[in-house]
Write a protein that holds these residues in place. Structure first.
Motif, PDB file in Angstrom:
ATOM      1  N   SER A   1       0.820  -1.212   0.000  1.00 19.95           N
ATOM      2  CA  SER A   1       0.000   0.000   0.000  1.00 19.95           C
ATOM      3  C   SER A   1       0.854   1.263   0.000  1.00 19.95           C
ATOM      4  O   SER A   1       0.378   2.341  -0.352  1.00 19.95           O
ATOM      5  N   GLN A   2       2.130   1.153   0.392  1.00 19.06           N
ATOM      6  CA  GLN A   2       3.015   2.319   0.353  1.00 19.06           C
ATOM      7  C   GLN A   2       3.520   2.593  -1.062  1.00 19.06           C
ATOM      8  O   GLN A   2       3.571   3.746  -1.502  1.00 19.06           O
TER       9      GLN A   2
ATOM     10  N   LEU B   1     -16.902 -11.996  -8.853  1.00 20.36           N
ATOM     11  CA  LEU B   1     -16.150 -11.163  -7.922  1.00 20.36           C
ATOM     12  C   LEU B   1     -17.118 -10.205  -7.236  1.00 20.36           C
ATOM     13  O   LEU B   1     -17.594  -9.248  -7.871  1.00 20.36           O
ATOM     14  N   PRO B   2     -17.437 -10.432  -5.969  1.00 18.76           N
ATOM     15  CA  PRO B   2     -18.345  -9.514  -5.282  1.00 18.76           C
ATOM     16  C   PRO B   2     -17.828  -8.080  -5.247  1.00 18.76           C
ATOM     17  O   PRO B   2     -18.609  -7.134  -5.285  1.00 18.76           O
ATOM     18  N   ARG B   3     -16.502  -7.933  -5.174  1.00 21.10           N
ATOM     19  CA  ARG B   3     -15.880  -6.607  -5.201  1.00 21.10           C
ATOM     20  C   ARG B   3     -15.004  -6.516  -6.430  1.00 21.10           C
ATOM     21  O   ARG B   3     -14.248  -7.432  -6.746  1.00 21.10           O
ATOM     22  N   THR B   4     -15.073  -5.409  -7.099  1.00 17.61           N
ATOM     23  CA  THR B   4     -14.279  -5.217  -8.307  1.00 17.61           C
ATOM     24  C   THR B   4     -13.127  -4.237  -8.101  1.00 17.61           C
ATOM     25  O   THR B   4     -12.327  -4.034  -9.020  1.00 17.61           O
ATOM     26  N   GLN B   5     -13.021  -3.653  -6.913  1.00 19.00           N
ATOM     27  CA  GLN B   5     -11.933  -2.732  -6.627  1.00 19.00           C
ATOM     28  C   GLN B   5     -11.408  -3.003  -5.215  1.00 19.00           C
ATOM     29  O   GLN B   5     -12.170  -2.992  -4.243  1.00 19.00           O
ATOM     30  N   VAL B   6     -10.106  -3.259  -5.128  1.00 14.37           N
ATOM     31  CA  VAL B   6      -9.459  -3.524  -3.841  1.00 14.37           C
ATOM     32  C   VAL B   6      -8.103  -2.832  -3.836  1.00 14.37           C
ATOM     33  O   VAL B   6      -7.632  -2.335  -4.869  1.00 14.37           O
ATOM     34  N   ARG B   7      -7.472  -2.846  -2.677  1.00 18.18           N
ATOM     35  CA  ARG B   7      -6.133  -2.281  -2.540  1.00 18.18           C
ATOM     36  C   ARG B   7      -5.118  -3.407  -2.328  1.00 18.18           C
ATOM     37  O   ARG B   7      -5.483  -4.534  -1.999  1.00 18.18           O
TER      38      ARG B   7
END
Length: 236
Positions: free
Chosen positions: A157-158, A179-185
């Motif tokens: 994440s840095q 994919l329940p979520r399409t954007q993650v980190r």
């Protein structure tokens, strides 16, 4: 008047040279010093010439060890009957390990931590809602569904604080990747579901997950491939 006897006959094997510490050690240290100086000189020149944080850095980290190691061994083998030159070659060989290979390995580790070595997606089983063992293959009955845990690795994440966009793909129409979520980190856990339709033929298929982000006009990508073995549906 008789001629002096030759020291060795033509058919005799060559005498092994004598290595004395008084002559060996200074030449060995000279070879090691030359190798160490070449290591840091090339690193300094590369740092000044390479503008980007990733391009060319792996070659720079491995160039000197690859030159000093085989080159030093070849020099030593060619001069094994000359103790001082052989000692100089051995010093170059040792310098190819320390400091050249040592600092090169540290540089490559830094490239991986900064994301220059590329990213990957870790797929794992779900056990009690928590990630289990990572997997590369999955056995699934026709008509069955399996939910897996996943996370993006190779980035932090840095170094990559942006959002990764997720997409899934399958090599067969009968397999779906949801994919329940399409954007993650980077490093964040997410889930994906693999479903085989009842009409999917028994065979081995491939599904994939791709995560992409753009940072300062540079695209970073992490991928994973999962082999899915579809077996017959259980008898009713």
């Amino acid at each position: 008047m008789t001629a002096p006897a030759p020291s060795s006959l033509p058919g005799d094997p060559p005498a092994f040279p004598t290595y004395r510490l008084q002559t060996f050690l200074p030449a060995f240290l000279l070879g090691w010093g030359l190798g160490a100086a070449l290591t840091f000189a090339v690193r300094g020149a590369g740092a000044a010439l390479l503008a980007g944080p990733c391009e060319g850095r792996t070659l720079l980290a491995l160039l000197v060890p690859l030159l000093l190691g085989p080159g030093g061994l070849a020099f030593t083998a060619a001069n094994w009957r000359r103790p001082r030159r052989a000692a100089l070659g051995l010093g170059l060989v040792v310098a190819s390990l320390l400091p050249a290979l040592f600092v090169g390995a540290q540089d490559i580790g830094g490239l991986r931590r900064s994301g220059c070595a590329g990213g990957y997606v870790v797929l794992a089983t779900l056990q009690g809602g928590q990630p289990g063992d990572s997997i590369s293959t999955l056995s699934l009955p026709a008509g069955g569904t399996r939910t897996l845990s996943a996370r993006i690795g190779g980035f932090t994440s840095q170094t990559h604080p942006g959002v990764f966009t997720l997409t899934g793909a399958s090599s067969a129409p009968g397999l779906q990747v949801s994919l329940p979520r399409t954007q993650v980190r980077a490093g964040e856990l997410f889930t994906l579901t693999v479903r085989a339709s009842p009409a999917t033929p028994v065979n081995s298929y491939t599904v994939g997950v791709r995560a992409v982000t753009t940072q300062q006009d540079h695209k970073a990508e992490a991928t994973a491939t999962l082999e899915v073995n579809v077996r017959p549906a259980p008898a009713p």
